[in-house]
Design an enzyme around this catalytic site. Structure first.
Site, PDB file in Angstrom:
ATOM      1  N   THR A   4      37.268  39.070  30.487  1.00  0.00           N
ATOM      2  CA  THR A   4      36.010  38.326  30.420  1.00  0.00           C
ATOM      3  C   THR A   4      35.051  38.868  31.471  1.00  0.00           C
ATOM      4  O   THR A   4      33.841  38.735  31.325  1.00  0.00           O
ATOM      5  CB  THR A   4      36.234  36.817  30.672  1.00  0.00           C
ATOM      6  OG1 THR A   4      37.067  36.656  31.828  1.00  0.00           O
ATOM      7  CG2 THR A   4      36.858  36.147  29.471  1.00  0.00           C
ATOM      8  N   LYS A  53      38.613  42.451  39.762  1.00  0.00           N
ATOM      9  CA  LYS A  53      39.567  41.744  38.912  1.00  0.00           C
ATOM     10  C   LYS A  53      40.874  41.713  39.665  1.00  0.00           C
ATOM     11  O   LYS A  53      41.001  42.334  40.714  1.00  0.00           O
ATOM     12  CB  LYS A  53      39.735  42.467  37.572  1.00  0.00           C
ATOM     13  CG  LYS A  53      39.949  43.990  37.738  1.00  0.00           C
ATOM     14  CD  LYS A  53      40.064  44.737  36.415  1.00  0.00           C
ATOM     15  CE  LYS A  53      38.781  44.923  35.674  1.00  0.00           C
ATOM     16  NZ  LYS A  53      38.678  44.159  34.440  1.00  0.00           N
ATOM     17  N   ARG A  54      41.879  40.974  39.165  1.00  0.00           N
ATOM     18  CA  ARG A  54      43.178  41.016  39.813  1.00  0.00           C
ATOM     19  C   ARG A  54      43.671  42.459  39.902  1.00  0.00           C
ATOM     20  O   ARG A  54      43.386  43.276  39.016  1.00  0.00           O
ATOM     21  CB  ARG A  54      44.186  40.151  39.049  1.00  0.00           C
ATOM     22  CG  ARG A  54      43.972  38.665  39.242  1.00  0.00           C
ATOM     23  CD  ARG A  54      44.045  38.253  40.698  1.00  0.00           C
ATOM     24  NE  ARG A  54      45.409  38.258  41.189  1.00  0.00           N
ATOM     25  CZ  ARG A  54      46.173  37.181  41.326  1.00  0.00           C
ATOM     26  NH1 ARG A  54      45.678  35.985  41.056  1.00  0.00           N
ATOM     27  NH2 ARG A  54      47.409  37.262  41.776  1.00  0.00           N
ATOM     28  N   HIS A  68      47.803  34.748  25.660  1.00  0.00           N
ATOM     29  CA  HIS A  68      46.937  35.509  26.563  1.00  0.00           C
ATOM     30  C   HIS A  68      47.495  36.854  26.969  1.00  0.00           C
ATOM     31  O   HIS A  68      46.864  37.579  27.727  1.00  0.00           O
ATOM     32  CB  HIS A  68      46.683  34.709  27.849  1.00  0.00           C
ATOM     33  CG  HIS A  68      45.655  33.643  27.687  1.00  0.00           C
ATOM     34  ND1 HIS A  68      44.309  33.876  27.813  1.00  0.00           N
ATOM     35  CD2 HIS A  68      45.786  32.341  27.383  1.00  0.00           C
ATOM     36  CE1 HIS A  68      43.653  32.754  27.618  1.00  0.00           C
ATOM     37  NE2 HIS A  68      44.529  31.800  27.352  1.00  0.00           N
ATOM     38  N   LYS A 120      30.774  39.455  31.511  1.00  0.00           N
ATOM     39  CA  LYS A 120      29.811  39.038  32.539  1.00  0.00           C
ATOM     40  C   LYS A 120      28.947  40.217  32.976  1.00  0.00           C
ATOM     41  O   LYS A 120      27.734  40.082  33.164  1.00  0.00           O
ATOM     42  CB  LYS A 120      30.548  38.472  33.756  1.00  0.00           C
ATOM     43  CG  LYS A 120      31.449  37.281  33.473  1.00  0.00           C
ATOM     44  CD  LYS A 120      32.368  37.015  34.681  1.00  0.00           C
ATOM     45  CE  LYS A 120      33.558  36.154  34.330  1.00  0.00           C
ATOM     46  NZ  LYS A 120      34.615  36.188  35.357  1.00  0.00           N
ATOM     47  N   LYS A 178      45.663  47.439  34.976  1.00  0.00           N
ATOM     48  CA  LYS A 178      44.196  47.474  35.078  1.00  0.00           C
ATOM     49  C   LYS A 178      43.706  48.781  35.708  1.00  0.00           C
ATOM     50  O   LYS A 178      42.516  49.093  35.685  1.00  0.00           O
ATOM     51  CB  LYS A 178      43.693  46.270  35.867  1.00  0.00           C
ATOM     52  CG  LYS A 178      43.911  44.925  35.140  1.00  0.00           C
ATOM     53  CD  LYS A 178      43.432  43.740  35.984  1.00  0.00           C
ATOM     54  CE  LYS A 178      43.675  42.383  35.346  1.00  0.00           C
ATOM     55  NZ  LYS A 178      42.591  41.960  34.425  1.00  0.00           N
TER      56      LYS A 178
HETATM   57  C1  LIG Z   1      35.845  36.616  35.308  1.00  0.00           C
HETATM   58  C2  LIG Z   1      36.789  36.582  36.438  1.00  0.00           C
HETATM   59  C3  LIG Z   1      38.054  37.147  36.317  1.00  0.00           C
HETATM   60  C4  LIG Z   1      38.510  37.873  35.072  1.00  0.00           C
HETATM   61  O1  LIG Z   1      38.165  39.239  35.199  1.00  0.00           O
HETATM   62  P1  LIG Z   1      38.776  40.348  34.253  1.00  0.00           P
HETATM   63  O2  LIG Z   1      38.011  41.566  34.617  1.00  0.00           O
HETATM   64  O3  LIG Z   1      38.505  39.910  32.853  1.00  0.00           O
HETATM   65  O4  LIG Z   1      40.221  40.456  34.564  1.00  0.00           O
HETATM   66  C5  LIG Z   1      38.911  37.097  37.403  1.00  0.00           C
HETATM   67  N1  LIG Z   1      38.542  36.509  38.552  1.00  0.00           N
HETATM   68  C6  LIG Z   1      37.320  35.974  38.709  1.00  0.00           C
HETATM   69  C7  LIG Z   1      36.972  35.355  40.011  1.00  0.00           C
HETATM   70  C8  LIG Z   1      36.408  35.981  37.661  1.00  0.00           C
HETATM   71  O5  LIG Z   1      35.199  35.415  37.829  1.00  0.00           O
END
Ligand SMILES: *Cc1c(COP(=O)(O)O)cnc(C)c1O
Length: 800
Positions: A645, A537-538, A356, A649, A543
């Site tokens: 991911t 995101k985190r 990952h 979404k 990022k």
């Molecule tokens: C989808 C999701 C992530 C992953 O987000 P990235 O933008 O791909 O880092 C992290 N936290 C939550 C709550 C999510 O639903």
């Protein structure tokens, strides 16, 4: 094939089931029930309808002697379950009507459920999506994880600074789990290894019990269900009665408390690795319990261990469960007397490893003294595996191997003990081959494969975005949830103005709801007509939330220096948690909040620019924000984000992406078309080249007047007037280091944002682009991803 009768119950039946559970499970009558009681009663009524297909799937797997997939993951970021379960059973509307007929508000009941936050971010959420897709596709299997008492911490802000509070999801009853006290295994740690003749016998110095808790995971239309089995740690020694009778109450409870620490808390960091003993013990606890369970089931079916790979596929989600290789070898050799070479062969055929991350600080390495102390027998087996691999690959360079510099490298261990190693996007897989494991790739050509991530459209479109779902179903029929490629049928409607209007109207409705929520919870008034620009995101340097907030400051500057200009109103929305020990990320959080305070209170700016940062981003908040987003920020330094991911979404829900050529952004752009994606920034190759210039940061800043102005304002304390020096370190780092190339990409990012403005200012164009994004995102269903794993790695077929 089983197609159980999952036709939705009538409102009357469900209503009487809810009342039954309210009275007999919750011990309340309707006049005295709280929202919690109603939520539990409804959950039990829905759960009752999962059990039949769940039993049927389990029985069919046994009867047909099917191969099972075991997904081992230290994290499952599940979120809420009630609405998802209702949707997959085709009974959301009925459930809603039933609960409303009882005088309850559907959203209030659904939102009473705490998120199951047993994960940090993308990796854990991926595991949850994959569980749901396996159930949807009839891929027989189990997820194995840890039942953490406390999931990911709750984030709050104190004067803009992140504060962490413990999370307490199990304080209330968890209606989706079944405790299995009879499924319990003893797990050992430490102690020593004794040679008895030719055999090695491990005498652990400590033991704990792993007890199973099962959660049924129901697939789309209730046609199949699998089990997510989470392990909880218990003491082998319940209670020290002698000490209790001596009045030493704390000491009497000590063994229980000590054992429980193993499943007490989730490690709240997913991007750096710390060599902590408790973490190693957690990883072994999960892995050993899972393997005991797998072997038990295999032997209960009367099958030979030599046939394990025919009936069992074990997937390791990152290296966290990579002790599975040595543990399986230990079980086969020490406990079952199999020769070592046969045992390692079986382990390799059975195991698969998903990588990952390429971030060096996130790759697990355990000091050999720690591994040797906590798992003495495994340390010996790891060395034997390393020697076996070298024996079989004499051309292996001296610097390649599992044990180097008194460390056990878990990536190499996972690679060598797996028959397939996969990356999670096309770019990431290439970088694994070229940069992470180039020599192992040469020794084992074909072992590295790609399985681009996906997300489940049931949760991320159907549940989260009701209005868009209805529009899609009205347009192409109710066919897309289990076959997301059929979203492509929307394409021919995109030229139809009434379709685009309806698409825009669904988005607008979501934006109105979000505006209301922001007004109520954040105290900031935002205009639903503004462009909603979202980065959730985190929080991590790679990022580049910093790039986003610096660009926000530049836009503010522009408005202030040229107040007569015409500006498209924007709402900048941030969300995300930083690992508690990650100071640089916490500083970025504080800066965003400081900037938000200044901008939101600037009367010159008014509605033209707002910045909001709701605390405690989690799955439920994602479900609220993503359907209401216009612009998706996917702006990591190229080469650093394995896949992402969140990016998927957003695009599915008709948000346009502004992004770099990183992770799955590359494939998203290929799918939706370059014209429907706002690309900017250096490529992964250019990033590596650029870093060779030790002065890249200074050069980039000197070349950008607007970036200089922004950094100057921060350095002067414009956003921290009570402490003007607060961000001196951050600004200094921008000038002198800037490892993630924020400065180098700054002007390109601003230019791309200007293109976004131009497009949003042309609604015809914008909604065509947005609708095409939804229409072309079928590839990113986690069903496609799981089909890929089944065919390329697991060698299993659907039972449906
Ligand atoms: C989808 C999701 C992530 C992953 O987000 P990235 O933008 O791909 O880092 C992290 N936290 C939550 C709550 C999510 O639903």
């Amino acid at each position: 094939m089983i197609v159980k009768d999952v036709s939705a119950p009538t409102v009357e039946t469900l209503r009487s089931d809810i009342l039954h559970h309210l009275i007999y499970a919750m011990g309340k009558d309707a006049d005295h029930a709280s929202v919690y009681d109603w939520r539990m009663a409804l959950s039990f009524a829905i759960r009752d309808r999962i059990v039949t297909p769940w039993f049927a799937a389990t029985k069919q797997t046994w009867d047909q002697g099917r191969k099972r997939v075991y997904y081992l993951s230290m994290e499952f970021l599940i979120g809420r379950m009630l609405e998802d379960a209702a949707i997959n059973l085709g009974m959301r509307a009925v459930a809603r009507e039933a609960i409303e007929s009882l005088g309850q508000d559907w959203r209030a009941v659904v939102e009473d459920e705490p998120d199951a936050a047993l994960g940090n971010g993308g990796l854990g959420r991926l595991a949850a999506c994959y569980m749901e897709s396996m159930a949807t596709l009839g891929c027989a299997g189990y997820g194995y994880g840890i039942r953490y008492e406390h999931g990911l911490f709750k984030q709050g802000f104190d004067h803009g600074r992140q504060v962490e509070a413990p999370e307490d999801w199990l304080k209330q009853r968890h209606p989706w789990e079944f405790e299995r006290p009879e499924v319990a295994y003893e797990i050992g740690f430490k102690g020593g290894v004794e040679k008895q003749g030719g055999k090695s016998v491990w005498h652990p110095g400590e033991t704990v019990i792993a007890e199973a808790f099962d959660m049924p995971i129901i697939g789309w239309q209730g046609r199949w269900a699998n089990t997510l089995r989470l392990w909880s740690a218990k003491s082998t020694q319940i209670f020290d009665l002698a000490r209790f009778n001596h009045g030493d109450y704390a000491a009497a409870a000590e063994p229980e408390a000590l054992a429980r620490t193993l499943s007490r808390v989730l490690y709240p960091d997913d991007t750096t690795y710390q060599g902590k003993e408790l973490r190693l013990k957690q990883e072994y606890f999960l892995t050993a319990a899972a393997l005991h369970d797998i072997i038990y089931r295999h032997q209960a079916a009367g099958l030979s261990l030599a046939d394990l790979p025919k009936y069992v596929a074990i997937q390791m989600n990152d290296t966290h469960p990579a002790i599975a290789g040595p543990e399986l070898v230990r079980i086969l050799t020490d406990l079952h007397g199999m020769p070592f070479d046969q045992a390692i062969g079986i382990a390799v055929e059975t195991l698969g490893y998903t990588n990952h991350t390429l971030l060096p600080e996130a790759l697990e390495r355990w000091a050999t003294y720690l591994m040797g102390a906590v798992l003495p027998r495994h340390m010996q087996i790891i060395e034997a595996i390393d020697a076996w691999h070298l024996r079989n690959n004499p051309s292996r360079p001296h610097y390649v191997g599992i044990v180097k510099h008194q460390e056990v490298r878990m990536g190499e261990l996972a690679f060598i003990t797996s028959h397939k190693v996969n990356g999670v996007s096309a770019l990431h897989t290439e970088l694994i081959k070229q940069n992470l494991f180039p020599e192992l790739n040469k020794l084992h050509p074909g072992r590295i494969v790609n399985e681009t991530n996906g997300v489940t459209p049931r949760r991320w479109i159907r549940a989260a975005n009701k209005d868009l779902s209805y529009l899609i179903s009205d347009t192409i029929g109710d066919v897309w949830e289990a076959d997301l490629d059929r979203l492509g049928e929307l394409e021919k409607h995109v030229e139809d103005k009434s379709f685009r209007d309806a698409f825009a109207a669904a988005k607008h409705k979501n934006k109105v709801a979000l505006s209301n929520w922001i007004g109520e919870t954040q105290g900031v008034k935002v205009d639903p007509a503004a462009l909603f620009d979202v980065q959730v995101k985190r929080i991590h340097e790679y990022k580049r939330q910093l790039l986003n907030i610096l660009q926000t400051i530049a836009e503010w500057n522009e408005i202030r220096t040229n107040p007569q200009g015409s500006y498209l109103p924007r709402v900048k929305i941030f969300g995300g948690k930083a690992a508690p020990g990650y100071q640089a990320a916490k500083e970025i959080i504080r800066l965003i909040n400081d900037v938000a305070f200044v901008i939101n209170n600037d009367p010159y700016v008014g509605d033209r620019l707002k910045v909001v940062y709701p605390a405690n981003y989690n799955v439920s908040m994602a479900e609220r924000l993503i359907p209401a987003s216009d612009l998706s920020e996917q702006i990591s330094t190229a080469g650093k984000e394995a896949s992402g991911t969140g990016n998927m979404k957003f695009a599915m829900n008709g948000a346009l992406t502004i992004g770099t050529l990183d992770g799955a952004n590359v494939e998203i752009r290929e799918q939706v078309g370059a014209d429907n994606f706002f690309l900017f920034g250096l490529t992964a190759a250019e990033v590596m080249e650029r870093r060779k210039d030790p002065e890249h940061a200074r050069h980039a800043i000197l070349a950008s007047q607007s970036l200089q102005d922004v950094l100057q304002m921060i350095a002067e304390g414009r956003f921290s007037p009570d402490e003007p020096t607060r961000y001196h370190g951050l600004v200094h780092n921008m000038w002198h280091s800037d490892y993630f190339l924020v400065a180098s990409d700054f002007d390109a990012f601003r230019a791309a944002q200007a293109e976004v403005d131009a497009a949003f200012g042309d609604p015809e164009r914008w909604w065509r682009m947005a609708a095409l994004n939804t229409a072309r995102m079928g590839f990113f269903s986690s069903d496609r991803a799981i089909r890929g794993y089944m065919a390329d790695i697991w060698g299993t077929e659907s039972a449906l």
